[in-house]
Design a protein around this motif. Structure first.
Motif, PDB file in Angstrom:
ATOM      1  N   ARG A  20      22.867  74.994  30.782  1.00  0.00           N
ATOM      2  CA  ARG A  20      21.611  75.579  31.245  1.00  0.00           C
ATOM      3  C   ARG A  20      21.753  75.997  32.698  1.00  0.00           C
ATOM      4  O   ARG A  20      22.260  75.254  33.525  1.00  0.00           O
ATOM      5  CB  ARG A  20      20.476  74.565  31.095  1.00  0.00           C
ATOM      6  CG  ARG A  20      19.127  75.101  31.540  1.00  0.00           C
ATOM      7  CD  ARG A  20      17.976  74.187  31.173  1.00  0.00           C
ATOM      8  NE  ARG A  20      18.161  72.788  31.471  1.00  0.00           N
ATOM      9  CZ  ARG A  20      17.841  72.199  32.624  1.00  0.00           C
ATOM     10  NH1 ARG A  20      17.328  72.906  33.609  1.00  0.00           N
ATOM     11  NH2 ARG A  20      18.031  70.909  32.798  1.00  0.00           N
TER      12      ARG A  20
ATOM     13  N   GLY B   5      14.412  71.307  32.527  1.00  0.00           N
ATOM     14  CA  GLY B   5      14.477  72.480  31.653  1.00  0.00           C
ATOM     15  C   GLY B   5      13.087  72.917  31.228  1.00  0.00           C
ATOM     16  O   GLY B   5      12.145  72.138  31.219  1.00  0.00           O
TER      17      GLY B   5
ATOM     18  N   ALA C 166      19.838  79.340  28.619  1.00  0.00           N
ATOM     19  CA  ALA C 166      20.470  78.212  27.927  1.00  0.00           C
ATOM     20  C   ALA C 166      21.433  78.772  26.884  1.00  0.00           C
ATOM     21  O   ALA C 166      21.059  79.657  26.107  1.00  0.00           O
ATOM     22  CB  ALA C 166      19.415  77.330  27.282  1.00  0.00           C
TER      23      ALA C 166
END
Length: 182
Positions: A109, A165, A78
């Motif tokens: 990301r 994520g 990220a």
């Protein structure tokens, strides 16, 4: 032998570059940055800060060795607010160990998955980063399935982590020295 006494800021609880050195080489003519090193932690993310010779688009070739006792089945990077991953038809985003990659629509990301890196093995990743500054910082997370999870549970967890994520864990900061060539 007594421990070395050095005055200054104590960063020993958050900086581990003295344990496992990461190093980089930047080819300024080709805008290629090669970084190598190792990761020896399972409970922390690794924040990497790189001193580039100039801002712009850089092709990153990153290699690191898994010195943990767990198999990684996904790796996520990220970026900071001044950088994005390049996602266009002319840019290679690949890893020898992972068959799939996913870049979020905001290009902040990047996740590699669809493979594994066992303890003691090295992983190689290639992608491009566009940065407006000379000191981009990006954090790396790794996912290892929990031994007691079923294969179906691990697959669902991996699918969710790619889409949403990986949750942030405590961070170890590494400042990567870069040698400029070209």
């Amino acid at each position: 032998m007594a421990p070395l006494e050095v005055s200054g800021i104590d960063v020993s609880s958050r900086v581990r570059a003295r344990d496992i050195q990461m190093a980089g080489v930047a080819d300024i003519r080709r805008h290629v940055l090669m970084i190598s090193g190792a990761i020896d932690t399972v409970d922390h993310d690794v924040s990497v800060c790189v001193n580039l010779p100039e801002p712009g688009r850089w092709q990153i070739i990153k290699s690191e060795t898994n010195l943990t006792d767990r198999t990684w089945v996904a790796m996520q990077a990220a970026t900071d607010e001044d950088s994005v991953f390049v996602d266009d038809a002319d840019t290679l985003v690949m890893s020898r160990q992972f068959s799939k990659s996913f870049i979020t629509p905001d290009q902040r990301r990047l996740t590699f998955y669809g493979g594994e890196v066992r303890p003691g093995e090295a992983v190689v990743k290639m992608y491009s980063l566009e940065t407006t500054g000379r000191r981009p910082t990006y954090a790396y997370s790794r996912y290892s399935p929990i031994a007691t999870d079923s294969p179906e549970t691990s697959a669902r967890t991996l699918e969710q982590l790619v889409a949403e994520g990986m949750p942030q864990r405590p961070v170890i900061e590494v400042i990567v020295p870069v040698t400029v060539i070209g």
